[in-house]
Design a protein around this motif. Structure first.
Motif, PDB file in Angstrom:
ATOM      1  N   SER A   2       0.834  -1.195   0.000  1.00 48.70           N
ATOM      2  CA  SER A   2       0.000   0.000   0.000  1.00 48.70           C
ATOM      3  C   SER A   2       0.869   1.246   0.000  1.00 48.70           C
ATOM      4  CB  SER A   2      -0.918   0.007   1.220  1.00 48.70           C
ATOM      5  OG  SER A   2      -0.153  -0.031   2.406  1.00 48.70           O
ATOM      6  N   SER A   3       0.322   2.342  -0.514  1.00 44.51           N
ATOM      7  CA  SER A   3       1.060   3.601  -0.578  1.00 44.51           C
ATOM      8  C   SER A   3       1.203   4.214   0.810  1.00 44.51           C
ATOM      9  CB  SER A   3       0.333   4.582  -1.496  1.00 44.51           C
ATOM     10  OG  SER A   3       0.228   4.086  -2.806  1.00 44.51           O
ATOM     11  N   ARG A   4       2.261   5.003   0.976  1.00 41.83           N
ATOM     12  CA  ARG A   4       2.439   5.782   2.206  1.00 41.83           C
ATOM     13  C   ARG A   4       3.182   7.062   1.876  1.00 41.83           C
ATOM     14  NH1 ARG A   4       7.594   5.556   4.371  1.00 41.83           N
ATOM     15  NH2 ARG A   4       8.936   3.768   3.800  1.00 41.83           N
ATOM     16  N   GLU A   5       3.154   8.005   2.790  1.00 41.82           N
ATOM     17  CA  GLU A   5       3.857   9.255   2.580  1.00 41.82           C
ATOM     18  C   GLU A   5       5.358   9.054   2.725  1.00 41.82           C
ATOM     19  OE1 GLU A   5       2.514  12.417   5.040  1.00 41.82           O
ATOM     20  OE2 GLU A   5       0.616  12.671   3.963  1.00 41.82           O
ATOM     21  N   ARG A   6       6.095   9.684   1.831  1.00 38.13           N
ATOM     22  CA  ARG A   6       7.546   9.602   1.850  1.00 38.13           C
ATOM     23  C   ARG A   6       8.139  10.993   1.634  1.00 38.13           C
ATOM     24  NH1 ARG A   6       8.870   4.005   0.745  1.00 38.13           N
ATOM     25  NH2 ARG A   6       6.966   2.871   0.207  1.00 38.13           N
ATOM     26  N   ALA A   7       9.253  11.270   2.286  1.00 39.19           N
ATOM     27  CA  ALA A   7       9.921  12.562   2.108  1.00 39.19           C
ATOM     28  C   ALA A   7      10.350  12.725   0.656  1.00 39.19           C
ATOM     29  CB  ALA A   7      11.124  12.651   3.036  1.00 39.19           C
ATOM     30  N   PHE A   8      10.206  13.941   0.161  1.00 39.09           N
ATOM     31  CA  PHE A   8      10.428  14.205  -1.263  1.00 39.09           C
ATOM     32  C   PHE A   8      11.052  15.580  -1.446  1.00 39.09           C
ATOM     33  CE2 PHE A   8       8.870  16.172  -5.219  1.00 39.09           C
ATOM     34  CZ  PHE A   8       9.284  15.243  -6.155  1.00 39.09           C
ATOM     35  N   ALA A   9      11.913  15.699  -2.451  1.00 40.15           N
ATOM     36  CA  ALA A   9      12.471  17.003  -2.839  1.00 40.15           C
ATOM     37  C   ALA A   9      12.653  17.031  -4.340  1.00 40.15           C
ATOM     38  CB  ALA A   9      13.801  17.258  -2.143  1.00 40.15           C
ATOM     39  N   GLN A  10      12.559  18.218  -4.891  1.00 43.78           N
ATOM     40  CA  GLN A  10      12.926  18.420  -6.292  1.00 43.78           C
ATOM     41  C   GLN A  10      14.018  19.471  -6.318  1.00 43.78           C
ATOM     42  OE1 GLN A  10       9.910  17.821  -9.241  1.00 43.78           O
ATOM     43  NE2 GLN A  10      10.593  19.603 -10.408  1.00 43.78           N
ATOM     44  N   VAL A  11      15.167  19.105  -6.865  1.00 43.59           N
ATOM     45  CA  VAL A  11      16.376  19.917  -6.759  1.00 43.59           C
ATOM     46  C   VAL A  11      16.816  20.367  -8.142  1.00 43.59           C
ATOM     47  CG1 VAL A  11      18.769  19.964  -5.945  1.00 43.59           C
ATOM     48  CG2 VAL A  11      17.052  18.624  -4.696  1.00 43.59           C
ATOM     49  N   ASP A  12      17.188  21.644  -8.242  1.00 49.37           N
ATOM     50  CA  ASP A  12      17.727  22.201  -9.479  1.00 49.37           C
ATOM     51  C   ASP A  12      19.250  22.144  -9.403  1.00 49.37           C
ATOM     52  OD1 ASP A  12      17.322  23.420 -11.994  1.00 49.37           O
ATOM     53  OD2 ASP A  12      17.788  25.384 -11.170  1.00 49.37           O
ATOM     54  N   VAL A  13      19.869  21.516 -10.396  1.00 45.36           N
ATOM     55  CA  VAL A  13      21.306  21.222 -10.338  1.00 45.36           C
ATOM     56  C   VAL A  13      22.048  21.946 -11.467  1.00 45.36           C
ATOM     57  CG1 VAL A  13      23.041  19.383 -10.265  1.00 45.36           C
ATOM     58  CG2 VAL A  13      20.723  18.942  -9.407  1.00 45.36           C
ATOM     59  N   PHE A  14      23.246  22.413 -11.148  1.00 45.02           N
ATOM     60  CA  PHE A  14      24.176  23.040 -12.096  1.00 45.02           C
ATOM     61  C   PHE A  14      23.783  24.465 -12.486  1.00 45.02           C
ATOM     62  CE2 PHE A  14      25.393  18.566 -13.465  1.00 45.02           C
ATOM     63  CZ  PHE A  14      26.641  18.601 -12.873  1.00 45.02           C
ATOM     64  N   SER A  15      23.073  25.173 -11.611  1.00 47.17           N
ATOM     65  CA  SER A  15      22.827  26.595 -11.865  1.00 47.17           C
ATOM     66  C   SER A  15      22.721  27.332 -10.538  1.00 47.17           C
ATOM     67  CB  SER A  15      21.552  26.808 -12.679  1.00 47.17           C
ATOM     68  OG  SER A  15      21.323  28.196 -12.858  1.00 47.17           O
ATOM     69  N   ALA A  16      23.414  28.483 -10.452  1.00 49.85           N
ATOM     70  CA  ALA A  16      23.314  29.314  -9.257  1.00 49.85           C
ATOM     71  C   ALA A  16      22.002  30.081  -9.235  1.00 49.85           C
ATOM     72  CB  ALA A  16      24.495  30.281  -9.192  1.00 49.85           C
ATOM     73  N   THR A  17      21.327  30.169 -10.380  1.00 51.24           N
ATOM     74  CA  THR A  17      20.025  30.827 -10.464  1.00 51.24           C
ATOM     75  C   THR A  17      18.945  29.760 -10.438  1.00 51.24           C
ATOM     76  OG1 THR A  17      20.983  32.576 -11.840  1.00 51.24           O
ATOM     77  CG2 THR A  17      18.574  32.388 -11.806  1.00 51.24           C
ATOM     78  N   PRO A  18      18.064  29.774  -9.441  1.00 45.59           N
ATOM     79  CA  PRO A  18      17.039  28.732  -9.360  1.00 45.59           C
ATOM     80  C   PRO A  18      16.223  28.616 -10.639  1.00 45.59           C
ATOM     81  CG  PRO A  18      17.083  30.003  -7.331  1.00 45.59           C
ATOM     82  CD  PRO A  18      17.989  30.715  -8.304  1.00 45.59           C
ATOM     83  N   PHE A  19      15.944  27.359 -11.009  1.00 45.05           N
ATOM     84  CA  PHE A  19      15.084  27.002 -12.133  1.00 45.05           C
ATOM     85  C   PHE A  19      15.725  27.220 -13.505  1.00 45.05           C
ATOM     86  CE2 PHE A  19      12.262  28.743  -8.703  1.00 45.05           C
ATOM     87  CZ  PHE A  19      12.020  27.507  -8.107  1.00 45.05           C
ATOM     88  N   LEU A  20      17.040  27.408 -13.541  1.00 51.54           N
ATOM     89  CA  LEU A  20      17.735  27.506 -14.820  1.00 51.54           C
ATOM     90  C   LEU A  20      18.752  26.379 -15.006  1.00 51.54           C
ATOM     91  CD1 LEU A  20      18.303  31.347 -15.356  1.00 51.54           C
ATOM     92  CD2 LEU A  20      16.630  29.843 -16.450  1.00 51.54           C
ATOM     93  N   GLY A  21      18.740  25.396 -14.085  1.00 53.04           N
ATOM     94  CA  GLY A  21      19.614  24.237 -14.220  1.00 53.04           C
ATOM     95  C   GLY A  21      18.827  23.036 -14.714  1.00 53.04           C
ATOM     96  N   ASN A  22      19.102  21.872 -14.151  1.00 52.78           N
ATOM     97  CA  ASN A  22      18.423  20.633 -14.538  1.00 52.78           C
ATOM     98  C   ASN A  22      17.775  20.037 -13.293  1.00 52.78           C
ATOM     99  OD1 ASN A  22      17.504  18.568 -16.121  1.00 52.78           O
ATOM    100  ND2 ASN A  22      19.505  17.678 -16.556  1.00 52.78           N
ATOM    101  N   PRO A  23      16.460  19.871 -13.280  1.00 52.04           N
ATOM    102  CA  PRO A  23      15.803  19.361 -12.079  1.00 52.04           C
ATOM    103  C   PRO A  23      15.892  17.850 -11.960  1.00 52.04           C
ATOM    104  CG  PRO A  23      14.163  19.842 -13.756  1.00 52.04           C
ATOM    105  CD  PRO A  23      15.493  20.266 -14.314  1.00 52.04           C
TER     106      PRO A  23
END
Length: 278
Positions: A2-23
């Motif tokens: 069965s499903s359960r809640e799990r810790a999650f993150a979405q991270v932007d990589v290879f850019s000092a400016t958020p949302f201009l790298g690779n998630p």
């Protein structure tokens, strides 16, 4: 299960400016998930990679990582390695050695360390090298829309995903490419060229895993760095950029230590943090 809640993150990589790298999507508590559940979730996120953090099996590892694309599992990938390590540290992970994180994955044990540019991973050795066969080179050149005579160097640079690479004379030529990938759906193609200031420009075409152009690619930069430095075509320390043609501003720092180990790194920023029901 069965499903359960799990810790999650979405991270932007290879850019000092958020949302201009690779998630990368990171499920931080993946223990008990089946292969199918991981694959299904990776298809749903629709990102180039989704990772799952698990307890290590190797005594020297801090955690185990499984890496999925929408089309299947990879033994190693660069930006998911850095993004997952970043999320693991933010969630309270503590490495056994304060100077290095040891990640266990399909390609073996990968070391990750903190640098001035951000987290950096030790580039795994390539599993396939050597020049491309003439027929394959001709097929790659045709897909890129160029003549074979414009290829300065070429070779297999596979460190897990299946990369091959071609070098063009300039970064301008790399950025001008408008490829037709219909005839190379089985390939993973990296293209590199130098800027006048010594930086390198990379583009990554990965139709074999369902990604026509990847914004910023750690595994490709890792293997291309070894290829360039090993041939004397690049210094032991340089900066690469990637992603301009797809609206990103990826910056990759390549360094080589005293033991000739190549390290590939860059900044990471968490864009989403919470819990996911799987």
């Amino acid at each position: 299960m069965s499903s359960r809640e799990r810790a999650f993150a979405q991270v932007d990589v290879f850019s000092a400016t958020p949302f201009l790298g690779n998630p990368v999507a990171v499920v931080l508590d993946a223990d008990g998930l089946s292969d199918e559940a991981m694959a299904r979730f990776a298809r749903w996120t629709n990102l180039s990679e989704t990772t799952f953090v698990l307890p290590p099996r190797a005594a020297s590892a801090d955690y185990r990582l499984r890496i999925f694309t929408p089309g299947g599992e990879l033994p190693f990938a660069g930006h998911p390695t850095l993004g997952s390590a970043h999320a693991w540290l933010e969630s309270g992970g503590e490495p056994g050695d304060p100077d290095v994180i040891v990640q266990e994955c399909g390609a073996g044990l990968v070391q990750i360390r903190q640098t001035d540019a951000g987290l950096a991973f030790a580039a795994p050795a390539t599993t396939r090298s050597g020049p491309l066969e003439p027929a394959l080179l001709a097929r790659v050149a045709a897909a890129l829309g160029i003549g074979v005579d414009r290829v300065v160097a070429h070779g297999w640079v596979d460190n897990g995903p299946g990369w091959l690479a071609v070098q063009l004379s300039t970064a301008e030529e790399v950025l001008a490419l408008d490829p037709d990938l219909s005839g190379v759906r089985d390939l993973m193609i990296g293209v590199v060229g130098a800027h006048p200031d010594g930086r390198f420009e990379l583009r990554a075409f990965a139709p074999a895993i369902g990604v026509d152009e990847d914004p910023v690619t750690g595994s490709l930069n890792a293997s291309v760095a070894q290829w360039l430095i090993g041939r004397g075509a690049a210094p032991s320390r340089y900066t690469a950029s990637q992603g301009a043609r797809v609206g990103r501003e990826g910056t990759i720092a390549v360094t080589t230590d005293a033991a000739s180990q190549v390290w590939v790194g860059g900044p990471s920023t968490t864009g989403i943090r919470g819990r996911v029901l799987i």
